[in-house]
Structure formats: C-alpha cells, structure tokens
Design a protein around this motif. Structure first.
Motif, PDB file in Angstrom:
ATOM      1  N   GLU A 705      25.791 -11.933  85.687  1.00 38.25           N
ATOM      2  CA  GLU A 705      25.903 -12.931  86.742  1.00 38.25           C
ATOM      3  C   GLU A 705      24.550 -13.587  87.039  1.00 38.25           C
ATOM      4  OE1 GLU A 705      27.731 -11.192  90.134  1.00 38.25           O
ATOM      5  OE2 GLU A 705      29.372 -10.291  89.011  1.00 38.25           O
ATOM      6  N   MET A 706      23.657 -13.630  86.082  1.00 39.07           N
ATOM      7  CA  MET A 706      22.323 -14.173  86.296  1.00 39.07           C
ATOM      8  C   MET A 706      22.391 -15.663  86.655  1.00 39.07           C
ATOM      9  SD  MET A 706      19.092 -13.586  86.436  1.00 39.07           S
ATOM     10  CE  MET A 706      19.138 -11.908  85.825  1.00 39.07           C
ATOM     11  N   GLU A 707      21.692 -16.064  87.733  1.00 39.30           N
ATOM     12  CA  GLU A 707      21.747 -17.435  88.224  1.00 39.30           C
ATOM     13  C   GLU A 707      20.487 -18.232  87.916  1.00 39.30           C
ATOM     14  OE1 GLU A 707      22.651 -17.165  92.351  1.00 39.30           O
ATOM     15  OE2 GLU A 707      24.797 -16.781  92.017  1.00 39.30           O
ATOM     16  N   TYR A 708      19.318 -17.612  88.082  1.00 38.82           N
ATOM     17  CA  TYR A 708      18.089 -18.357  87.797  1.00 38.82           C
ATOM     18  C   TYR A 708      16.933 -17.377  87.615  1.00 38.82           C
ATOM     19  CZ  TYR A 708      17.000 -17.575  92.754  1.00 38.82           C
ATOM     20  OH  TYR A 708      16.751 -16.999  93.974  1.00 38.82           O
ATOM     21  N   LEU A 709      15.859 -17.876  87.017  1.00 34.49           N
ATOM     22  CA  LEU A 709      14.633 -17.108  86.859  1.00 34.49           C
ATOM     23  C   LEU A 709      13.656 -17.508  87.957  1.00 34.49           C
ATOM     24  CD1 LEU A 709      13.924 -17.199  83.003  1.00 34.49           C
ATOM     25  CD2 LEU A 709      14.891 -15.323  84.334  1.00 34.49           C
ATOM     26  N   PRO A 710      12.971 -16.552  88.546  1.00 39.74           N
ATOM     27  CA  PRO A 710      11.973 -16.910  89.556  1.00 39.74           C
ATOM     28  C   PRO A 710      10.745 -17.524  88.897  1.00 39.74           C
ATOM     29  CG  PRO A 710      11.944 -14.543  89.149  1.00 39.74           C
ATOM     30  CD  PRO A 710      13.094 -15.096  88.361  1.00 39.74           C
ATOM     31  N   THR A 711      10.021 -18.309  89.650  1.00 42.27           N
ATOM     32  CA  THR A 711       8.812 -18.946  89.111  1.00 42.27           C
ATOM     33  C   THR A 711       7.775 -17.914  88.693  1.00 42.27           C
ATOM     34  OG1 THR A 711       7.950 -19.120  91.377  1.00 42.27           O
ATOM     35  CG2 THR A 711       9.160 -21.015  90.494  1.00 42.27           C
ATOM     36  N   GLU A 712       7.852 -16.706  89.274  1.00 45.28           N
ATOM     37  CA  GLU A 712       6.869 -15.664  88.945  1.00 45.28           C
ATOM     38  C   GLU A 712       6.945 -15.214  87.499  1.00 45.28           C
ATOM     39  OE1 GLU A 712       7.292 -15.834  93.266  1.00 45.28           O
ATOM     40  OE2 GLU A 712       8.735 -15.727  91.607  1.00 45.28           O
ATOM     41  N   VAL A 713       8.053 -15.501  86.799  1.00 39.09           N
ATOM     42  CA  VAL A 713       8.125 -15.164  85.373  1.00 39.09           C
ATOM     43  C   VAL A 713       7.021 -15.881  84.603  1.00 39.09           C
ATOM     44  CG1 VAL A 713       9.565 -15.340  83.299  1.00 39.09           C
ATOM     45  CG2 VAL A 713      10.589 -14.644  85.457  1.00 39.09           C
ATOM     46  N   GLY A 714       6.604 -17.045  85.085  1.00 42.81           N
ATOM     47  CA  GLY A 714       5.514 -17.770  84.438  1.00 42.81           C
ATOM     48  C   GLY A 714       4.195 -17.030  84.465  1.00 42.81           C
ATOM     49  N   GLN A 715       4.074 -15.990  85.300  1.00 39.41           N
ATOM     50  CA  GLN A 715       2.851 -15.195  85.353  1.00 39.41           C
ATOM     51  C   GLN A 715       2.800 -14.129  84.267  1.00 39.41           C
ATOM     52  OE1 GLN A 715       2.520 -13.611  89.351  1.00 39.41           O
ATOM     53  NE2 GLN A 715       3.059 -15.586  90.291  1.00 39.41           N
ATOM     54  N   LEU A 716       3.902 -13.946  83.535  1.00 37.81           N
ATOM     55  CA  LEU A 716       3.946 -12.916  82.499  1.00 37.81           C
ATOM     56  C   LEU A 716       3.360 -13.487  81.214  1.00 37.81           C
ATOM     57  CD1 LEU A 716       7.574 -11.621  83.217  1.00 37.81           C
ATOM     58  CD2 LEU A 716       5.410 -10.862  84.223  1.00 37.81           C
ATOM     59  N   THR A 717       2.089 -13.671  81.191  1.00 35.30           N
ATOM     60  CA  THR A 717       1.423 -14.387  80.102  1.00 35.30           C
ATOM     61  C   THR A 717       1.365 -13.602  78.806  1.00 35.30           C
ATOM     62  OG1 THR A 717      -0.704 -13.576  80.959  1.00 35.30           O
ATOM     63  CG2 THR A 717       0.042 -15.750  81.693  1.00 35.30           C
ATOM     64  N   LEU A 746       7.989 -22.245  80.959  1.00 37.19           N
ATOM     65  CA  LEU A 746       7.910 -21.800  79.566  1.00 37.19           C
ATOM     66  C   LEU A 746       6.567 -22.159  78.941  1.00 37.19           C
ATOM     67  CD1 LEU A 746      11.502 -22.689  78.266  1.00 37.19           C
ATOM     68  CD2 LEU A 746      10.612 -20.460  78.909  1.00 37.19           C
ATOM     69  N   SER A 747       6.044 -23.318  79.280  1.00 38.85           N
ATOM     70  CA  SER A 747       4.782 -23.733  78.664  1.00 38.85           C
ATOM     71  C   SER A 747       3.625 -22.821  79.047  1.00 38.85           C
ATOM     72  CB  SER A 747       4.465 -25.176  79.065  1.00 38.85           C
ATOM     73  OG  SER A 747       4.381 -25.295  80.484  1.00 38.85           O
ATOM     74  N   ARG A 748       3.765 -22.064  80.128  1.00 37.92           N
ATOM     75  CA  ARG A 748       2.721 -21.117  80.536  1.00 37.92           C
ATOM     76  C   ARG A 748       2.756 -19.836  79.718  1.00 37.92           C
ATOM     77  NH1 ARG A 748       3.365 -20.466  86.882  1.00 37.92           N
ATOM     78  NH2 ARG A 748       1.512 -19.173  86.550  1.00 37.92           N
ATOM     79  N   LEU A 749       3.867 -19.584  79.012  1.00 38.86           N
ATOM     80  CA  LEU A 749       4.012 -18.361  78.213  1.00 38.86           C
ATOM     81  C   LEU A 749       3.505 -18.648  76.803  1.00 38.86           C
ATOM     82  CD1 LEU A 749       7.600 -17.373  79.444  1.00 38.86           C
ATOM     83  CD2 LEU A 749       5.395 -16.715  80.410  1.00 38.86           C
ATOM     84  N   SER A 750       2.213 -18.735  76.664  1.00 39.75           N
ATOM     85  CA  SER A 750       1.611 -19.213  75.414  1.00 39.75           C
ATOM     86  C   SER A 750       1.783 -18.249  74.247  1.00 39.75           C
ATOM     87  CB  SER A 750       0.120 -19.476  75.638  1.00 39.75           C
ATOM     88  OG  SER A 750      -0.543 -18.290  76.091  1.00 39.75           O
ATOM     89  N   LEU A 751       2.046 -16.967  74.511  1.00 33.73           N
ATOM     90  CA  LEU A 751       2.200 -15.984  73.432  1.00 33.73           C
ATOM     91  C   LEU A 751       3.656 -15.802  73.016  1.00 33.73           C
ATOM     92  CD1 LEU A 751      -0.277 -13.171  74.578  1.00 33.73           C
ATOM     93  CD2 LEU A 751      -0.694 -15.069  73.006  1.00 33.73           C
TER      94      LEU A 751
END
Length: 1101
Positions: A705-717, A746-751
């Motif tokens: 039932e996943m609805e959205y990803l939090p913006t904090e996922v962008g911190q998982l570099t 997504l663009s913040r997840l460079s690896l």
C-alpha cells in the motif's frame, strides 16, 4: 490521539471546559450511510419507508439532466452481511426511502452498485423519464461519468438483471428439474461407495465432487425457502428488489449445477481399490502433534481450521483423521524422527484391526524406535567398500584412475566409513583435482585428531563433513556458506536474494567499493564454488527461478558451528570470531518470540516463516546483531517503538511479506544498516527518520500500500539499489501535498546503479505520465545507473525517453525492463536481480504498435518482447524481421489483430542477401488468447531460421487450424518442449502442403538432415516434452509423415478424443534406445485400447 499536535489541543480544551457541566445530545440528522450500515450489521426482513424529509450527505452529481426525479443511493457491507439504501424524491417533492438486505456476500463497491440499480429499477417502474443521481461512491460515480448511462455496459448489466427477474418462475422450475437429476446421480454414486467401504474407496475427484454438492444442496434449500416466502408477498414496490435478488440467485445456482454436471464424468472411476496410502512425510523434530496432524490432514484433503485452544483443536483434528482412516488400508511414513510421537493423539487408528495398514519411520536414534514400540527394526548399513569407491569415483571423475592418485583416493574413501553424504561432500572438494600434493594433504588432514572418528556415528558424520568446510580457505566463502543456515530446513533459497544479503553484510566487497554488477558476479562465483564442494545444491523453484538448497545434515553442521553452546563435539572449535553466533527459529510454528536473554550476543537472528508469530520484544539488548530476518510472518503487524534502540550495528533487515504497517522512530538508530527489504507489507509511507540511515545501499519498498517516498530518501547518498512499487487505488500522484517521488530526489542519489519504479492501481496512469517523464529526465544525471525498470503509460513518453536519453544512446544501461501502456495491476515481475544484458520490452493495453521506424528501432534493442493486449500489425513480421535478430523470447497475448507471426513470403531479396536467417536467436515462443491467429509461419523459411528455438507454447488460439507447416518443422532441430492447449479448431500439428516439395528442396539447406526421405520421417531429436490438451478437433499429428522422437520423450495427451483413433501411427521410435518406451500420462478420455497398443509395442521392441 496518535497525532501530537491534535493531542495537545484536546488537552487544552479539556482543561478549559472542566469547570462546566458538559452534556452530549444525539444529533437529529441521520445520514443514509448510517442507516445502511445499521441494516448491514443488524439485517431485518421488514421493509419500511421513511416519509420524513431525510437530510442528505454532500453528494457528487453523476448525471445531471433537466428533470423532476431525484435519486440518492448508498451501500454498505460487513463480513457477514450487506445492505443497500435509496431515497427517491418525486416531481412534487414527496420523499420515500427504501432499505434492502443483500442476500449474497459482496464488497462495499458491489453494494453501492446494487443500490444504484435498485433505485433505477423502482424509478423506471414509477414512470420516471429523467433522473438526477447523487451518491458518495467515487468508484461508481467515476464509472457513470465515463460512460453513458444508456451505454452498452450498463444496459447489458441491467438487461441481464431484468431478464432474470422477469423469467424468475420459469427459471426456478428449470432449476428444480436440474437439481432432481443431480440428486439422482448423487444417490447412485453414494450407493456404489457404500457397497464396500473396506477394500474400496472413492477417488479424490469423487470425494471433492460430493463435498461441493452437499454445500450446493444447503444453498438450494435456503433458496427454496426464500422463494416460497416471496410468493406470499403482495406485488408492491417494496417486493421488486426481492424479485431481482431471487432472479440472480436462481441464475447463479443454475450455473453451479452446470459446472457440477461437467465435473461428474467419473462414473466408471468412482471407486478404486484401496491401496497403501502414502501419507505426507513429516519431519517432526519437536514432536509437535498438531504439526503432524496438519500435514496428514492436508494429504487426506481434510479442512482443518482454527479450532481455538490447542488441546481442543488437536482433539477436533484427531477425530477427523480417525474417521477418515478408520477401516481403511493406509501407509504412514514419518521421516527423520527425533522423539516419540503419540500416534493415538494424532488420530492414527490402532493396528490391531487387521486392515493391513503400516507405519514406517526413519530415525538416527535407536531409542526412538524403543519409545515408539516398533515391531521390527531395519538397520541401514553403510556402503560396502566397492559401492563406496564407485560413488566416490562418480563424484570425483576419472582423475582417481591416475596411478599416483588412486592409492591415496582409496585411503580417503576408507576415512569416510561408507557414509554416502560424506563421500559426496569430500569428493566434491577433490573433484577434478589433478595435483597429487592436494590429495596427500587431504589425506594428512583427515588423519589428524581434529577429524578423528569416534563411536558416536552422528558426531562422526559432522567431524568428516567439517573437513570440507575447513577447506574453504577464505573467510568470505565460509561466511557465505554459514549464512544459508538462517533459512528454514529444506527451503529453496533464491540465489538473487542470497547474494543481496551477502552484499549487505559486506561478505563480497572485502571493504573495497565495487560496482553492484561486479559484486553480483562474484556472488554467483561463490555459489558455484559452494555447489562444487557439495555444500550447496543447485535447484529451481516452481517459477523457474534459480535457487540453492542445503542438505539438512549440512545445515545442522552450520548451526553447530554458529551455536557453540549446543555442540557436543570434543575439539570441535567454534568459528565465532569469523562467523558469529546465530539464533535460528525459522519455520518452527512458534507464537512467542525468543526471550530477551536469547537475543543477547547474537550476530544473526532468523525468525522467518512463523505464521503464528504476532509480536516482538519491546527493547532487546543485541548490540552485536548484524542480520535480522523477519519476512513471511503474516500476523506480525507491529514493531515496538523502542525495538531498534540497541541495534546500532545491524546491517541487513528484512520485514517483507508481513503485516507491518509502520516503522517506529527508533529506526533512526540503525546508522550502519546497508540493506532494508520491506516488499509486500502494510506500509503506506516511510517515516522521515529513514534519512538517518546514511549507510543504506539497498532499499526495496512497496508492492502493498505504499503511497509516496519522503524527501529524506534523497539523503541516502550511498544508495545503490532502489526498488519501489506504489499502490494508490483510485488515488492521485499527490497525497497530503506529497508527490510519489519528490522532484530532484533521484538526481541526488549519484551512486544509484539499480532503479526500478512502478505504480499499481486504476486512476493513476494519466497522472503517472508526469512522474514518468520526471524520472526519465533525472535518469540521465545518474552516471552509474546500469539497470532500469519502469512503466511509461504513453508511447510518446517512451519514444521521447529513447530518443533523448544519454543512457540509452551510449548503451550505458546493461539491463532494462520497460513497459509501455496502462495497467491496473502489477504486470512488471520485479525480482531482486535480472540477468545482466537482458532487455525486456513490454507493450500493454491501449498501445497501438504501428510499423514505423521508431518502433522498429525500439524492438531491435530488446532481448525479450512482450505484447499484451496491444494493437499490433496483422503480421508481426511487418515490424521488420531484421529488428528481431537479438530477441530470445517472444510472448504475444490477447492481441486481436494478429493473424500470423512470420510471413516468409514478405522476405525480400535485400533481407535474404544481408541477414539470411529469421529469428536466429529465438529460444521461446509463447502465443495465447489470439482469436484471429491463422498460422505461426507462412511461406518459405531461410536456412538456419529458428535454429535455437527450444520451447513453443500455444494456448487459446481458437481459429488456428494447425501448428507447423512441413517447411517450418524442418527448422526445429533443438526443440525441447511443445505445449498446445485449448485451441478449438486445431486439426493437425503438422500440415502437409502440396507445394511444399519445391520449397523444401530450395530452402531447407542444412536443416534437411531432419528428413528421412526413405521412411518419410521428421526427426525432432531434442524433444523432451510433448503436451496436447483440450484439442477437440485434433485428428492427427501429421497426415503423411511420422515424427521420429527420442525414446525418453514424455507425452501428455488430455481431452483429445479424435486423436485416439490414430493411435501410434504418428510416432516412430528412432531406434537409439528401443528399450526405453515413451512415458505417457493418461486421463479419463484415453481409452484402454491405447494401453493395449503400448503393451504390444513393448513386446515388438
């Protein structure tokens, strides 16, 4: 109260109002929904109307026309009942309300539909011409908005309902006659069963049919009672709904009778001799009576539900098993017994009744035999010296025949003491080793005190097996092997999942940062080495996925190594320093988790696959924990708030396929977590604390039932693999101001190397276009991305991505799985790994596949092509056969316009000059639900075409008259599997054409060696499985030629009555192994004459 800001406001109001006397008065307004909910919870048979003016809810208007009638509808359902309600307002303002009890189980949405239909029915009978319809169901309103209320879909639905109600009496009389005929058949069958209940028994199909019939009779009796009550009612408006409901129930039961009649074609096979019944093998190491009962009940087709307390439940199941086995002959096999089991408590009848029943058990302990009071004990001796040598030579290969190695090898075999498993494991380590020094060192180490044989046979086995484990010289290989002990006994472990766990634990990288693809390749190499050492075994699950298994004894060895406190071996050192201590309670039917003390000092804990586990300890002290596996615990719905506070070193966490609907704030403590797996859970969103997991490399979410990803996922570099499946049925891409995937995240997840995103649910596809385009734009900024899986709702979006994407142009994507088109369910089969170099391309419903240059270029990049319900050209070859050169698998399903797959007549001279072959790399061809398919291949076939094709599946192609032309079948030297089913017009498998002779001489080329002109045979030397199912018009396989098949081929023929008349005239043994006759599986449509022909053929051979 679970929201802190709201809780604070409530407390302030309570303090302000505490000095006043506050009374609560029931509001006078009653919503229509409340009345319907009340009726659903407390159904009544009394109908009534409400003359008062009933206030309505805030409606959404579905159909607004200038008119005088107003209809407001609503519906509701519970687990046991359902209700529907309507409010009608006449042109003069009179208001009437009707409430109905629904007599059949249904969902809330179906109740809404029923309310709408019943309201329209009443207003139609009242003479209404124009109606304004209001309601609060988004689903129903959305449906009405998108189609005319007089359109074919709703009109067809209403027409069926009206006909069922109009012809109610006639249909009920027909139902009575059909039920009487069915009852007579049941009486004949039961009389035959009761004639002999000792030496005879009903077939499983007969027992299942009788159970279905008994349930039908109960429903039929209820229907008759309701029909008689209806006949006593006056013909007024409030009786219309009862008539509609009865009409539907009568039609449903008539369909059920038709199904029962179709399944009752076993009168010649109702009874069979009662053989020794092989009851499900059990491995009850804990002596769990209920566990054994469940396995036996499953084998005997008994329905065992939740019977409350364990003792009461055991007695209930005991009575069922006892009643099933009483006075019958059966065989019960209990495998690998470790303790005494109360057979009478299980429900096994006494052996003194003379029925000839037997109980066989296997055990490693003679004490178990004494406790079970066995009549005869048969000791399974070890292998003789000659047998042990032959097995060892088979495992190691002929290298043991070398003079300098043979003597050493025989001494090593003697060290194995004739134990087959030890011979296999030790032989696996020495397999194909040609250096004599390796053999001398192996003999030297096995002769040391460390592996000295002692009297206890079981410990001797472990000592010898540990020699093979010790030969894994690297810590990485040992840890990878021991990790497999975390999975349940006898389970098939998916290699993809296992390798990802290894990556998370750091077993593969050795501290060096490497690409995900490199780590995966190294993981497969380790798996191969462990299998070669006979510590693991390659296998496949029922879906065809690659898996490994661990022998139960070898798994016990791994558990002994990782659990030194339980080891009874002298000089059996623990590898605690390198592998850690395990706590494994996987698939042991436990309800309570291990106590808090057991969690301490453990490095890896596995509690997976315990269906009754429903809670976890509040705050376990496990600072050393590295892996925690909780997947497949369906009743586990909550993780305590402080559960993760003392798990700072945790690296791998798996909560997939559980009922967990929220992650606690303490997840922020998992600062060293590398892999988080939460697929198919109850999670709707991730907490913001997930941004604290800065070491996370693998994040797999959604599917539930996943609805959205939090913006904090962008911190998982450091993230390298991201899988997320969104599910918003009837929702939007924006909820509470949150986008499914925030812009720029997504663009913040460079690896990031592996990205797989999809949405599931109706009503999202239009909005998903924007999300898909945004993702496609950000993909180009991910320089390390090599694997991409996502959905493009529109073809234009996909073509734009292909034309402009730098990742596609530079072929940086090594693996891709792209689907184009709308879908309302998960049509992308996400798996942790996809084979490197594989490019799947899937065109779904609503896509028009035109033969233009853009589509041709797109197809040319694929290795697997899926066409599912899309609009395609009449011939697949219109897309340009030169673009199919790299395709290995083709799946075409539900494409109505397809008439032919390949037309050889369209191959021009330029194609023949440059390519020469058609589909040279195709391995699998799957065709299903193609109503207009006339042929698979038309015309001539160039040499070497289809040369790699190994599997053909044809299903539900109703207008296909044959499968192969003679010309096509000559190009299938590597065909291994042919499955044809449910094709109503197929008359022959191979069609003989008059003009084929010239084509064969001109075109077959090197494939002509498949034809034996002297005997007029067609050779299929690699065919291993031939399946012909439900082909009512199939008369023969081929008119003039015979198929020369290998003797080991397995043929399954079912529901093909016409082909029986031909017998074996279509098949000829190729003579390679005349003693190996075909293996055939028969069903009730195959006559005894065929069996006689088999016997005669064996005698002739």
């Amino acid at each position: 109260m679970d929201r802190p800001p709201l809780s604070g406001r409530l407390v302030k109001w309570m303090m302000q109002l505490s000095k006043y006397t506050v009374e609560y008065n029931q509001p006078w307004a009653i919503k229509c929904q409340a009345a319907v909910d009340l009726l659903a919870a407390f159904p009544t048979t009394n109908d009534f109307s409400i003359s008062e003016d009933v206030p309505r809810k805030l409606p959404m208007i579905a159909v607004v026309e200038e008119g005088e009638w107003v209809l407001t509808f609503d519906g509701s359902s519970t687990n046991t009942s359902a209700g529907a309600g309507v409010i009608l307002m006449s042109p003069v303002g009179n208001t009437s309300a009707y409430l109905f009890k629904l007599q059949f189980p249904c969902s809330h949405n179906i109740a809404e539909y029923e309310a709408l239909v019943s309201g329209l029915t009443i207003e139609r009978d009242a003479g209404a011409k124009k109606v304004k319809v209001t309601g609060d169901s988004k689903l129903v309103i959305g449906k009405i908005k998108t189609m005319n209320i007089l359109g074919k879909h709703l009109c067809g639905f209403l027409k069926r309902r009206f006909e069922e109600a109009f012809f109610l009496e006639k249909n009920f009389e027909e139902l009575n006659r059909e039920e009487e005929h069915l009852s007579n058949k049941k009486a004949r069958i039961e009389r035959k069963i009761n004639e002999d209940t000792v030496s005879k028994m009903p077939t499983p199909e007969t027992s299942q049919w009788l159970d279905y019939l008994r349930r039908f009779e109960t429903e039929y009796s209820t229907l008759c009672t309701d029909f008689e009550e209806y006949r006593q009612l006056p013909r007024k408006w409030f009786a219309i709904w009862q008539r509609v409901c009865l009409g539907r129930r009568v039609a449903t039961q008539r369909n059920e009778i038709s199904r029962l009649k179709e399944e009752a074609k076993f009168e010649d096979g109702v009874m069979v001799d009662a053989p020794l019944q092989n009851v499900e093998r059990s491995s009850p190491k804990d002596g769990n009576v209920r566990k054994i009962q469940n396995q036996i009940a499953q084998r005997l087709n008994l329905r065992v539900g939740n019977c409350g307390e364990e003792s009461h439940g055991n007695n209930s199941v005991r009575r069922q098993i006892l009643g099933k086995l009483q006075n019958k002959k059966w065989l019960l096999i209990l495998d690998d017994m470790w303790d005494n089991v109360d057979l009478e408590g299980v429900g096994i009848p006494s052996q003194s009744r003379g029925t000839g029943s037997k109980i066989v058990l296997t055990t490693r302990s003679f004490n178990v035999c004494n406790k079970m009071e066995t009549d005869e004990e048969i000791k399974v001796d070890v292998l003789l010296k000659k047998e042990a040598w032959e097995l060892f030579r088979e495992v190691v290969s002929q290298v043991v025949d070398a003079p300098e190695i043979q003597g050493i090898a025989k001494q090593i075999v003697e060290k194995c003491r004739g134990l087959p498993l030890t011979i296999k494991v030790i032989g696996g380590f020495l397999r194909k080793k040609k250096d004599v020094h390796v053999w001398k060192n192996a003999l030297y180490e096995m002769s040391s005190a460390k592996y000295e044989i002692i009297d206890d046979k079981e410990d001797s086995v472990f000592k010898i097996l540990k020699f093979s484990y010790d030969q894994l010289k690297t810590k990485r290989k040992k840890n990878c092997f021991l990790y497999c002990a975390l999975f349940p006994e006898d389970s098939m472990i998916k290699i993809e999942e296992l390798i990802y766990y290894w990556v998370g634990e750091g077993f593969i990288s050795d501290g060096v940062v490497q690409s995900l693809d490199d780590a995966i390749n190294r993981g497969y190499t380790i798996v191969d080495e462990l299998c070669n050492a006979s510590l693991l075994e390659f296998t496949k699950d029922r879906h065809g996925d690659k898996c490994v298994k661990v022998h139960d004894v070898i798994r016990d060895l791994a558990l002994r190594i990782t659990s030194p406190a339980t080891s009874t071996l002298d000089n059996f050192p623990s590898d605690e320093g390198e592998s850690g201590i395990f706590l494994v309670r996987a698939r042991v039917e436990m309800e309570d988790p291990p106590c808090v003390e057991e969690w301490k000092q453990k490095h890896r804990i596995s509690l997976m696959e315990n269906g009754n586990l429903y809670y976890l300890p509040d705050r376990p002290q496990c600072d050393s924990l590295l892996t925690l596996l909780l997947q497949k615990n369906s009743k586990l719905e909550r993780i305590p708030e402080s559960f993760f506070e003392h798990m700072h070193n945790l690296r791998v966490l798996d909560i997939s396929k559980t009922g967990i609907d929220d992650l606690p704030p303490s997840i922020s403590c998992l600062v060293n977590l590398r892999g988080l797996y939460a697929m198919y859970t109850g999670l709707r969103k991730c907490p913001s604390q997930i941004g604290c997991l800065r070491s996370l490399e693998v994040l797999h979410l959604g599917g539930g039932e996943m609805e959205y990803l939090p913006t904090e996922v962008g911190q998982l570099t450091r993230l390298r693999s991201l899988i997320v499946i969104f599910s918003r049925y009837g929702g939007s891409v924006v909820v509470e101001g949150k986008r499914m995937i925030p812009r720029g995240m997504l663009s913040r997840l460079s690896l990031l190397e592996d990205l797989r995103v999809d949405n599931v649910g109706p009503g999202l596809d239009e909005d998903w276009v924007e999300i898909g385009e945004s993702i496609a734009e950000e993909v180009d900024s991910l320089n390390k991305l090599t694997r991409l899986e996502m959905n493009f709702p529109k073809l234009d979006s996909y073509l734009k991505f292909v034309q402009e994407s730098f990742a596609v142009k530079t072929q940086r994507l090594k693996t891709s799985h792209l689907s184009i088109g709308y879908h309302v369910k998960d049509q992308m089969s996400f798996s942790p790994l996809v084979d490197v170099g594989e490019h799947r391309l899937r065109f779904l419903d609503s896509i028009e596949l035109l033969p233009n240059d853009d589509i041709r270029v797109t197809v040319s990049r694929a290795t697997k092509l899926f066409l599912e319900g899309c609009t395609t050209p009449r011939k697949l070859s219109d897309l340009g056969m030169e673009n199919f050169k790299g395709i290995k698998e083709i799946y075409i399903k539900g494409c109505e316009r397809v008439e032919s797959v390949i037309d050889g007549n369209d191959l021009n001279d330029s194609f023949m000059a440059t390519h020469c072959q058609v589909l040279p790399n195709l391995q699998t061809l799957d065709l299903s639900n193609l109503d207009n398919l006339r042929s698979i291949w038309e015309g001539a076939a160039p040499p070497q075409s289809l040369n790699q094709l190994t599997s053909i599946h044809v299903y539900c192609c109703d207008n296909l008259p044959f499968i192969f032309s003679r010309c096509m079948i000559l190009h299938l030297p590597n065909l291994q599997t042919l499955h044809v089913s449910n094709c109503l017009r197929v008359e022959e498998i191979v069609k003989e054409e008059e003009e084929e002779g010239e084509e064969k001489n001109e075109m077959v080329g090197s494939s002509s060696n498949q034809v034996d002109d002297h005997h007029d045979f067609v050779h299929l030397p690699c065919l291993s499985k031939l399946s012909l199912v439900c082909l009512p018009k199939l008369r023969r396989v081929c008119k003039r030629v015979r198929l020369a098949l290998p003797p080991s081929v397995q043929i399954f023929i079912s529901s093909c009555p016409e082909v029986i008349k031909q017998g074996f005239e279509w098949w000829e043994d190729d003579g390679s192994n005349s003693s190996n006759i075909l293996h055939m599986e028969w069903d009730s449509t195959v006559v005894t004459g065929w069996r006689e022909k088999i016997v005669k053929r064996k005698k002739m051979i």
